[in-house]
Design a protein around this motif. Structure first.
Motif, PDB file in Angstrom:
ATOM      1  N   THR A  85       0.790  -1.245   0.054  1.00 46.26           N
ATOM      2  CA  THR A  85      -0.001   0.126   0.003  1.00 46.26           C
ATOM      3  C   THR A  85       0.770   1.304  -0.099  1.00 46.26           C
ATOM      4  OG1 THR A  85      -1.666  -1.093   1.214  1.00 46.26           O
ATOM      5  CG2 THR A  85      -1.944   1.261   1.196  1.00 46.26           C
ATOM      6  N   LEU A  86       1.166   1.988  -1.085  1.00 41.69           N
ATOM      7  CA  LEU A  86       1.909   3.038  -1.354  1.00 41.69           C
ATOM      8  C   LEU A  86       1.235   4.384  -0.847  1.00 41.69           C
ATOM      9  CD1 LEU A  86       3.617   2.223  -4.890  1.00 41.69           C
ATOM     10  CD2 LEU A  86       4.210   1.476  -2.595  1.00 41.69           C
ATOM     11  N   ASN A  87       2.071   4.986   0.094  1.00 39.71           N
ATOM     12  CA  ASN A  87       1.345   6.020   0.336  1.00 39.71           C
ATOM     13  C   ASN A  87       2.011   7.458  -0.338  1.00 39.71           C
ATOM     14  OD1 ASN A  87      -0.056   8.256   1.970  1.00 39.71           O
ATOM     15  ND2 ASN A  87       1.352   7.842   3.769  1.00 39.71           N
ATOM     16  N   LEU A  88       1.729   7.478  -1.577  1.00 36.23           N
ATOM     17  CA  LEU A  88       2.416   8.414  -2.437  1.00 36.23           C
ATOM     18  C   LEU A  88       2.004  10.052  -2.190  1.00 36.23           C
ATOM     19  CD1 LEU A  88       1.624   6.752  -5.814  1.00 36.23           C
ATOM     20  CD2 LEU A  88       3.769   6.702  -4.534  1.00 36.23           C
ATOM     21  N   ASP A  89       0.726  10.303  -1.518  1.00 37.48           N
ATOM     22  CA  ASP A  89       0.422  11.541  -1.300  1.00 37.48           C
ATOM     23  C   ASP A  89       1.268  12.024  -0.257  1.00 37.48           C
ATOM     24  OD1 ASP A  89      -1.672  11.459  -3.124  1.00 37.48           O
ATOM     25  OD2 ASP A  89      -3.189  10.960  -1.626  1.00 37.48           O
ATOM     26  N   ALA A  90       2.020  11.124   0.774  1.00 40.13           N
ATOM     27  CA  ALA A  90       2.773  11.483   1.721  1.00 40.13           C
ATOM     28  C   ALA A  90       4.023  12.093   1.243  1.00 40.13           C
ATOM     29  CB  ALA A  90       2.983  10.686   2.621  1.00 40.13           C
ATOM     30  N   GLY A 128       6.718   8.387   3.552  1.00 33.69           N
ATOM     31  CA  GLY A 128       6.770   9.853   3.233  1.00 33.69           C
ATOM     32  C   GLY A 128       8.028  10.710   3.674  1.00 33.69           C
ATOM     33  N   ARG A 129       9.177   9.998   3.848  1.00 38.24           N
ATOM     34  CA  ARG A 129      10.295  10.806   4.528  1.00 38.24           C
ATOM     35  C   ARG A 129      11.335  10.985   3.337  1.00 38.24           C
ATOM     36  NH1 ARG A 129      12.758   6.478   8.479  1.00 38.24           N
ATOM     37  NH2 ARG A 129      14.245   8.203   9.188  1.00 38.24           N
ATOM     38  N   ASP A 130      11.971  12.129   3.471  1.00 35.06           N
ATOM     39  CA  ASP A 130      12.839  12.439   2.429  1.00 35.06           C
ATOM     40  C   ASP A 130      14.161  11.926   2.488  1.00 35.06           C
ATOM     41  OD1 ASP A 130      14.343  14.141   0.703  1.00 35.06           O
ATOM     42  OD2 ASP A 130      14.445  15.813   1.308  1.00 35.06           O
ATOM     43  N   ILE A 131      14.282  10.972   1.715  1.00 37.83           N
ATOM     44  CA  ILE A 131      15.595  10.000   1.352  1.00 37.83           C
ATOM     45  C   ILE A 131      16.666  10.685   0.772  1.00 37.83           C
ATOM     46  CG2 ILE A 131      14.387   7.886   1.632  1.00 37.83           C
ATOM     47  CD1 ILE A 131      14.862   7.220  -1.140  1.00 37.83           C
ATOM     48  N   GLY A 132      16.647  12.077   0.399  1.00 35.85           N
ATOM     49  CA  GLY A 132      17.724  12.719  -0.090  1.00 35.85           C
ATOM     50  C   GLY A 132      18.296  13.531   1.139  1.00 35.85           C
ATOM     51  N   ASP A 133      17.729  13.497   2.358  1.00 33.72           N
ATOM     52  CA  ASP A 133      18.190  14.301   3.494  1.00 33.72           C
ATOM     53  C   ASP A 133      18.995  13.683   4.340  1.00 33.72           C
ATOM     54  OD1 ASP A 133      17.659  16.689   5.852  1.00 33.72           O
ATOM     55  OD2 ASP A 133      17.047  14.670   6.861  1.00 33.72           O
ATOM     56  N   PRO A 134      20.380  14.198   4.631  1.00 36.11           N
ATOM     57  CA  PRO A 134      21.383  13.575   5.432  1.00 36.11           C
ATOM     58  C   PRO A 134      21.007  12.824   6.574  1.00 36.11           C
ATOM     59  CG  PRO A 134      22.352  15.484   4.280  1.00 36.11           C
ATOM     60  CD  PRO A 134      20.612  15.643   4.142  1.00 36.11           C
TER      61      PRO A 134
END
Length: 215
Positions: A85-90, A128-134
């Motif tokens: 179940t992908l939470n794309l809106d997040a 929905g976390r930013d996996i570009g964030d160190p």
């Protein structure tokens, strides 16, 4: 053991779906012969270092909101079929994944690649976390049993960035144009999110061949 190289990007939904289907086959065949290694391929190698607003990115890529929605319908359908179940809106931002690939590389040195890749998939597509964030990447490393402080220090510099870019470029020079791409024993290539049934057939065929070659 037979080497199974997986080229992927942790922001690629098909990669998440493809791995989930493969994982089901591996669970069903616990004596499978595969030794898995993950390799970098950036879907958006020219993405700004800080990423960009996801909605703006998708609308620019697909030519408007309606087309972006239509483009993602097959993704959601296949994800559901895989039990995801992908939470794309997040997902607020589409990140540059160079640092995520660096983390995957370092995880490989410690034998923790697959858990880290799965954590990146979950962070992006479920939480929905930013996996570009160190900071996010350092936390993911810590949760996978890696040294958070060391990873944070490495991320603050450019360690292995050139190597990741070179490996990505090498894959493209060998004809890889999309992910997931699976390379079996450096010879046979499967592309796309293959169904579990396909992987079961592949595993059974390889196992039979290995058995036939056993003295």
């Amino acid at each position: 053991m037979i080497k199974l190289d997986i080229l992927s990007d942790p922001i690629c939904p098909w990669c998440y779906i493809g791995w989930t289907n493969l994982a089901r086959a591996l669970e069903a065949r616990p004596d499978h012969p595969f030794a898995i290694e993950w390799h970098p391929f950036q879907l958006n190698p020219d993405m700004p270092p800080g990423g960009m607003d996801r909605r703006a990115y998708l609308e620019a890529k697909f030519g408007g909101k309606d087309r972006a929605v239509q483009a993602y319908l097959p993704v959601l359908q296949h994800a559901e079929g895989a039990g995801l179940t992908l939470n794309l809106d997040a997902i607020a931002r589409t990140p540059n994944t160079l640092d995520a690939h660096r983390l995957i590389h370092w995880a490989g040195i410690e034998g923790r690649q697959t858990p880290v890749v799965l954590a990146l998939f979950r962070a992006n597509f479920i939480d929905g976390r930013d996996i570009g964030d160190p900071e996010t990447l350092a936390d993911i490393a810590r949760d996978a049993g890696m040294d958070r402080a060391l990873v944070a220090t490495l991320l603050a510099g450019d360690a292995d960035a050139a190597d990741i870019a070179a490996r990505d470029a090498h894959a493209r020079s060998r004809g890889v144009t999309g992910v997931p791409t699976f390379v079996i024993d450096s010879q046979h290539v499967l592309t796309g999110a293959q169904p579990t049934e396909t992987w079961l057939s592949v595993i059974d065929e390889i196992t039979a061949q290995l058995s036939d070659n056993t003295p």
